[in-house]
Design an enzyme around this catalytic site. Sequence first.
Site, PDB file in Angstrom:
ATOM      1  N   ARG A 158       0.829  -1.220   0.000  1.00  0.00           N
ATOM      2  CA  ARG A 158       0.000   0.000   0.000  1.00  0.00           C
ATOM      3  C   ARG A 158       0.859   1.264   0.000  1.00  0.00           C
ATOM      4  O   ARG A 158       0.640   2.177  -0.797  1.00  0.00           O
ATOM      5  CB  ARG A 158      -0.915   0.004   1.231  1.00  0.00           C
ATOM      6  CG  ARG A 158      -2.087  -0.938   1.141  1.00  0.00           C
ATOM      7  CD  ARG A 158      -2.822  -0.996   2.468  1.00  0.00           C
ATOM      8  NE  ARG A 158      -2.008  -1.636   3.476  1.00  0.00           N
ATOM      9  CZ  ARG A 158      -2.193  -2.885   3.921  1.00  0.00           C
ATOM     10  NH1 ARG A 158      -3.201  -3.593   3.479  1.00  0.00           N
ATOM     11  NH2 ARG A 158      -1.406  -3.420   4.826  1.00  0.00           N
ATOM     12  N   ARG A 240      11.141   0.173   8.711  1.00  0.00           N
ATOM     13  CA  ARG A 240      11.605  -0.203  10.053  1.00  0.00           C
ATOM     14  C   ARG A 240      13.124  -0.104  10.076  1.00  0.00           C
ATOM     15  O   ARG A 240      13.805  -0.470   9.116  1.00  0.00           O
ATOM     16  CB  ARG A 240      11.183  -1.637  10.389  1.00  0.00           C
ATOM     17  CG  ARG A 240       9.715  -1.792  10.768  1.00  0.00           C
ATOM     18  CD  ARG A 240       9.371  -1.139  12.112  1.00  0.00           C
ATOM     19  NE  ARG A 240       8.005  -1.325  12.517  1.00  0.00           N
ATOM     20  CZ  ARG A 240       6.997  -0.473  12.277  1.00  0.00           C
ATOM     21  NH1 ARG A 240       7.221   0.648  11.603  1.00  0.00           N
ATOM     22  NH2 ARG A 240       5.781  -0.729  12.709  1.00  0.00           N
ATOM     23  N   GLU A 269      14.529   1.995  18.624  1.00  0.00           N
ATOM     24  CA  GLU A 269      13.945   3.308  18.953  1.00  0.00           C
ATOM     25  C   GLU A 269      13.454   3.345  20.401  1.00  0.00           C
ATOM     26  O   GLU A 269      12.973   2.328  20.886  1.00  0.00           O
ATOM     27  CB  GLU A 269      12.734   3.592  18.055  1.00  0.00           C
ATOM     28  CG  GLU A 269      13.070   3.707  16.605  1.00  0.00           C
ATOM     29  CD  GLU A 269      11.805   3.841  15.747  1.00  0.00           C
ATOM     30  OE1 GLU A 269      10.709   4.102  16.298  1.00  0.00           O
ATOM     31  OE2 GLU A 269      11.912   3.693  14.538  1.00  0.00           O
ATOM     32  N   HIS A 287      10.436   9.042  13.791  1.00  0.00           N
ATOM     33  CA  HIS A 287       9.318   8.136  13.454  1.00  0.00           C
ATOM     34  C   HIS A 287       7.989   8.911  13.325  1.00  0.00           C
ATOM     35  O   HIS A 287       7.065   8.708  14.112  1.00  0.00           O
ATOM     36  CB  HIS A 287       9.189   7.022  14.510  1.00  0.00           C
ATOM     37  CG  HIS A 287       8.473   5.794  13.975  1.00  0.00           C
ATOM     38  ND1 HIS A 287       8.756   4.526  14.397  1.00  0.00           N
ATOM     39  CD2 HIS A 287       7.465   5.647  13.066  1.00  0.00           C
ATOM     40  CE1 HIS A 287       7.979   3.657  13.770  1.00  0.00           C
ATOM     41  NE2 HIS A 287       7.178   4.324  12.953  1.00  0.00           N
ATOM     42  N   GLY A 289       6.110   9.063  10.374  1.00  0.00           N
ATOM     43  CA  GLY A 289       5.358   8.679   9.167  1.00  0.00           C
ATOM     44  C   GLY A 289       3.861   8.917   9.259  1.00  0.00           C
ATOM     45  O   GLY A 289       3.267   9.535   8.381  1.00  0.00           O
TER      46      GLY A 289
HETATM   47  C1  DGY Z   1       3.120   1.706  11.775  1.00  0.00           C
HETATM   48  O1  DGY Z   1       1.910   1.916  11.743  1.00  0.00           O
HETATM   49  O2  DGY Z   1       3.610   0.600  11.607  1.00  0.00           O
HETATM   50  C2  DGY Z   1       3.992   2.878  12.001  1.00  0.00           C
HETATM   51  O3  DGY Z   1       5.317   2.609  11.976  1.00  0.00           O
HETATM   52  C3  DGY Z   1       3.578   3.641  13.222  1.00  0.00           C
HETATM   53  O4  DGY Z   1       2.859   4.661  12.673  1.00  0.00           O
END
Ligand code: DGY
Length: 321
Positions: A158, A240, A269, A287, A289
């Site tokens: 996705r 990751r 982390e 982190h 995202g």
């Molecule tokens: C996830 O959803 O896997 C992200 O790394 C955290 O937002």
Amino acid sequence: MTKARVIVTRRLPERVEAELGRRFDAQLSRDDQPLSAEQLQRALSDADGVLTTVTDRITAEVLAAYPLRTKIVANFGVGYDNIDVAAAKAHDIVVTNTPDVLTDCTADLAMMLILMTLRRVGEGERQLRAGQWSGWRPTHHMGHKVTGRTLGLVGLGRIGRAVATRARDGFAMRVLYHDPHGDHGDTLPGVEPRATLGALLAESDIVSLHCPSTPETRGLMNDARLRQMKPGSWLINTARGDIVDDDAMIEALRSGHLGGAGLDVFRGEPNFDRRYLDFENVTLLPHLGSATIETREAMGMRAVENLDAFFAGRRIPDRVV
Ligand code: DGY
């Protein structure tokens, strides 16, 4: 009817916490501190469901808590490498995640890291804030053009697909991809598969990682793979941290083989390899995202729906095991 008891390990957006309070006998986090293994075990023994985040490590040892009351672990996150799903399954615990709702924001952030790194944005802002900007001049702070470059995606799930369309349609990039799990079935128009990771790395100006952390991908970007990247190319990681071998990456930056990197995720982390701080050509983010209010609310609501469906005996939308 008694409500299911749900323990929530971290603070969540207000609207999500309110909804959890309405639907469940919810124990919310007050101090927003990650739970220790012992505290997680206590939660698994005390609650019918636990709403975890990527900072909670639900290992086989943690799941060995006795007696286990929890029947569902609803993870707030699309990635669930923090949970030993095989052990959860063995204990008859359902695990869910929160896909889809964070795709756009994570893809936006990957594009932002590409732009920040190639255009040296963090470094420029640091210069201005430090009062070191002496004014416009033709040779000042030149970065690298993004539009038209070749982007190699490791993984076309996705988020990989959302990055592909942004890069293809917004930045006229040539987009290649390789799936490290061998899933090359579902392509996108104008996005070219590469049968091997080596071929992808050798052709790409920018490599962006969009695969989950699994036994196959941990340490994937090691010394040999980084050497296969084009000299002066860039590596972007919003997936990751443990997919990248930090020693190998630091060496590739030191030698100048890599032109730079954009990193939003790190092994262990919130700790990260402090040697990255030595490099002005590395963009470092904590982190972020999925970190928009819209997405974090949607992730929370998705976890609530998964819990609700489970306790109501309905089909669970995002069941992992
Ligand atoms: C996830 O959803 O896997 C992200 O790394 C955290 O937002």
